[in-house]
Write an enzyme that holds these catalytic residues in place. Structure first.
Site, short mmCIF file in Angstrom:
data_model
loop_
_atom_site.label_atom_id
_atom_site.label_comp_id
_atom_site.label_asym_id
_atom_site.label_seq_id
_atom_site.Cartn_x
_atom_site.Cartn_y
_atom_site.Cartn_z
CB THR A 1 -50.51 49.61 -21.60
OG1 THR A 1 -51.55 50.64 -21.14
CG2 THR A 1 -51.43 48.40 -21.45
CB VAL B 1 -63.00 52.23 -19.19
CG1 VAL B 1 -62.25 50.87 -19.66
CG2 VAL B 1 -63.38 51.79 -17.81
CG ASP C 1 -56.12 51.01 -25.29
OD1 ASP C 1 -56.01 51.91 -24.29
OD2 ASP C 1 -55.23 49.98 -25.52
N GLY D 1 -50.91 53.56 -25.41
CA GLY D 1 -51.13 54.89 -25.79
C GLY D 1 -52.39 55.58 -25.56
N1 ASP Z 1 -53.73 52.72 -23.40
C1 ASP Z 1 -53.92 53.21 -21.93
C2 ASP Z 1 -55.25 53.81 -21.59
O1 ASP Z 1 -55.58 54.57 -22.45
C3 ASP Z 1 -52.66 53.81 -21.73
C4 ASP Z 1 -51.44 53.54 -22.37
O2 ASP Z 1 -51.03 52.62 -22.66
O3 ASP Z 1 -50.57 54.34 -22.36
O4 ASP Z 1 -55.53 53.64 -20.54
#
Ligand code: ASP
Length: 287
Positions: free
Chosen positions: A147, A176, A178, A199
């Site tokens: 992200t 969906v 975070d 993450g």
């Molecule tokens: N946080 C994002 C999600 O869970 C993915 C990421 O940032 O790696 O959709």
């Protein structure tokens, strides 16, 4: 103090470079962060954000984003948006033009069309080829993700933040994470600080990540201490569930421009920092 911008992952470098230039010419932090995030949304080589993102389990690119202004606490968010690439800008329109904070799916897309956002396919030949090549064998298995979360400080303590993603690749339709959730993927308050996450979103939501970090800073913790406490919460939550901690990383900044970042083991989280014209990449501490 000079303006400061931080952003997640190596592609965050593009975001901080764009945002830092705008901050230097007096653009508000929320708008500078938005422009930085948008440069990453536009880059087809970044396959976890905006145009060129990897599709969900049925091959559809569904984007999530949110935006927050630390002075006014204005915040906007969209989730599960298809066929519109600039979802962070769309999230900002939500608070500018409606009494609401969050719009999802078809409603968010309809709102985008009403506000002149072009409809386009977000797939590229490369992202389709990658989707086909790496398709998981097991049901409900997700793969790569990242992200871009951008936090900006104008050097006088005014803060703004943006978070935008295509989420977990091969995610279930409708899932969906975070990233569009104010308080989980992003929270910004000039009176305490700004925090963002990247993450596995489920584990970030479970502990209310970004708001937790901002409240730690409000209570006197440094951004680094606050991020480490959040990672410890993620680890403790995993232990309570008998699971190995997922890959999760947090970054934070206080109104004075101090920054911090921390991640769970194996995340290998790098983030970009711009102070004035100086840009560098830093590696987060793993706990
Ligand atoms: N946080 C994002 C999600 O869970 C993915 C990421 O940032 O790696 O959709």
């Amino acid at each position: 103090m000079e303006p400061v911008v931080i952003a997640t992952w190596p592609f965050g470098r593009t975001a901080v470079e764009v945002a830092a230039k705008l901050l230097a010419s007096g653009t508000l932090p929320v708008d500078a962060a938005l422009a930085g995030a948008q440069a990453v949304e536009d880059d087809p080589k970044v396959n976890s954000v905006g145009f060129g993102g990897i599709g969900n389990s049925i091959g559809t690119v569904a984007l999530d984003a949110c935006v927050m202004d630390g002075k006014t606490l204005d915040c906007g968010s969209v989730a599960g948006v298809e066929n519109i690439r600039h979802v962070a800008a769309l999230a900002k329109k939500v608070y500018e033009k409606t009494p609401h904070i969050m719009l999802v799916g078809k409603g968010a897309e309809w709102f985008g069309i009403q506000n002149g956002f072009p409809l386009e396919t977000l797939l590229t030949p490369e992202s389709v080829a990658e989707w086909v090549k790496n398709r998981p064998k097991k049901k409900n298995e997700t793969k790569g993700h990242d992200t871009v979360t951008v936090l900006a400080n104008d050097g006088k303590g005014r803060l703004g933040g943006v978070c935008t993603t295509s989420g977990l690749s091969y995610k279930m339709p409708g899932r969906v994470g975070d990233s569009p959730l104010i308080g989980a993927g992003l929270y910004v308050d000039d009176e305490a600080g700004a925090a963002g996450a990247t993450g596995v979103g489920e584990e970030i939501i479970r502990i209310g990540g970004a708001l937790f970090i901002v409240e730690q800073m409000r209570a006197g913790k440094s951004p680094q201490e606050a991020c480490e406490l959040a990672v410890k919460r993620v680890i403790a939550a995993a232990v309570r569930r008998g699971q190995h901690p997922a890959r999760v990383a947090f970054l934070a900044m206080n109104p004075k421009g101090a920054i911090g970042a921390a991640a769970t083991q194996g995340t290998d989280f790098k983030y970009a920092v711009a102070r004035g014209e100086k840009v560098e990449m830093l590696q987060a501490k793993e706990l």
